[in-house]
Design a protein around this motif. Structure first.
Motif: not given
Length: 276
Positions: A37-42, A48-50, A58-61
Motif C-alpha cells: 500500500a505504501l508503494l502504491v501511494l508513493w 499526480i505531482g504531489f 517514484p518506485p517505477s523509476t
C-alpha cells in the motif's frame, strides 16, 4: 459403572483441519499489505505531482534505475567494494571483541584491566571519531575499515563477556568433579554455554557494521555504494540514492538471516531449536 470419556481436545478455529504452517500463510500475506500500500501511494503521489521527482523518485523509476545499474555492472562492482570494506572491518572487530571478552570473562584480573577501557569506549560515539581517524589514517581505505572495526568490538565483547559469566556454576562444578582441567572446562563447558550470547553479539555487530559503513563511505570514497550516493547527490539523482539505500537495507537483512541460519545449525542442541 460409569463410563469415562476422554476430554475432547478443542482445536483452534484457525488451525483446525490444516497444518500449522498453512495456518500462518494468511498472516504472512497480511504483513505485505502495508508495504505494498505504501508503494502504491508513493507511486500515485508521484504521478499526480504531489511528490516531486527531484524530492523523491517514484518506485517505477527506482526499479528502472536498479535494473539499469545492475545490467551495466556499476551496482554489482560498487556493492562488492562495500562488502569488502564491511567484511574487513567486521572481521577485525569480531576477532578483537572475542579476544578481549575471553581475557576479561575468564580472569578477574583481566576484567579489571580490560573492562573499564571497553566501557569507556562504549560511551564514545564512533562517528564522532571520524575527524580523528581522517587525521591519523588519511582519506584512503584505512579509516573506513577501522571505523567499522572500532564500532563492532563492543557488541561482540559485551555479549560474549556476559555469556561467559552467565554459565551455570553447577556445570562447572560437575566438570571439576569429573576431573576436567581448566582448559577442558573452558572449551567443553564455558564456551559452548556462551555461544548463544556470542551469536547475539554477532547479529548486533553486523547491524552496526552496515550503519557505520554508510557514514564511512562518505569519506572521499572513489568506489562503493557511498561513492554512488555522493555522485547522485551532486546531480540530484534521487532514484540512484534510493537504490543504494535499499541495497544497504537488503545487505543488513541478508547478514542477519545468515547469522540466524548459523544459529540454527550451531545451537541445534538447544530445546528451543529442537521444537522448531
Amino acid at each position: 459403572m460409569v463410563a469415562t470419556v476422554a476430554p475432547r481436545q478443542i482445536a483452534s478455529p484457525v488451525t483446525e483441519g490444516r497444518p500449522v504452517s498453512q495456518s500462518r500463510l494468511p498472516l504472512i500475506r497480511q504483513r505485505w499489505v502495508s508495504p505494498v500500500a505504501l508503494l502504491v501511494l508513493w507511486e500515485f503521489g508521484s504521478r499526480i505531482g504531489f511528490i516531486p521527482s527531484r524530492v523523491l523518485a517514484p518506485p517505477s523509476t527506482v526499479a528502472e534505475t536498479f535494473w539499469g545499474l545492475t545490467i551495466s555492472g556499476e551496482l554489482p562492482y560498487n556493492l562488492l567494494v562495500s562488502l569488502g570494506r564491511a567484511s574487513a572491518g567486521l572481521a577485525i572487530g569480531v576477532v578483537l571483541g572475542i579476544v578481549l571478552a575471553l581475557a576479561a570473562g575468564l580472569s578477574r584480573r583481566g576484567e579489571a584491566m580490560i573492562d573499564p577501557l571497553v566501557q569507556i569506549k562504549r560511551t564514545i560515539p564512533t562517528l564522532a571519531l571520524t575527524p580523528l581517524f581522517i587525521i591519523w589514517f588519511g582519506i584512503g581505505e584505512q579509516p573506513k575499515i577501522l571505523l567499522i572495526a572500532f564500532a563492532t568490538v563492543f557488541p561482540v565483547y559485551l555479549n560474549l563477556f556476559n555469556g561467559i559469566r552467565s554459565v551455570d556454576v553447577r556445570l562447572i562444578e560437575a566438570a571439576r568433579t569429573l576431573g576436567l582441567s581448566r582448559l577442558e572446562i573452558v572449551t567443553n563447558v564455558v564456551l559452548p554455554g556462551a555461544m548463544p550470547s556470542l551469536l547475539v553479539g554477532l547479529r548486533y555487530a553486523l547491524g552496526v557494521a552496515v550503519l557505520v559503513l554508510v557514514v564511512a563511505e562518505q569519506i572521499n570514497a572513489a568506489s562503493g555504494l557511498g561513492a554512488l550516493i555522493n555522485h547522485a547527490r551532486d546531480f540530484m539523482q534521487t532514484d540512484v540514492i534510493v537504490v543504494c539505500v535499499m541495497v544497504y537495507a537488503i545487505l543488513g537483512l541478508t547478514a542477519d538471516m545468515a547469522v540466524r541460519r548459523i544459529e540454527t545449525k550451531v545451537l541445534a542442541w538447544r530445546p528451543s531449536m529442537l521444537n522448531n
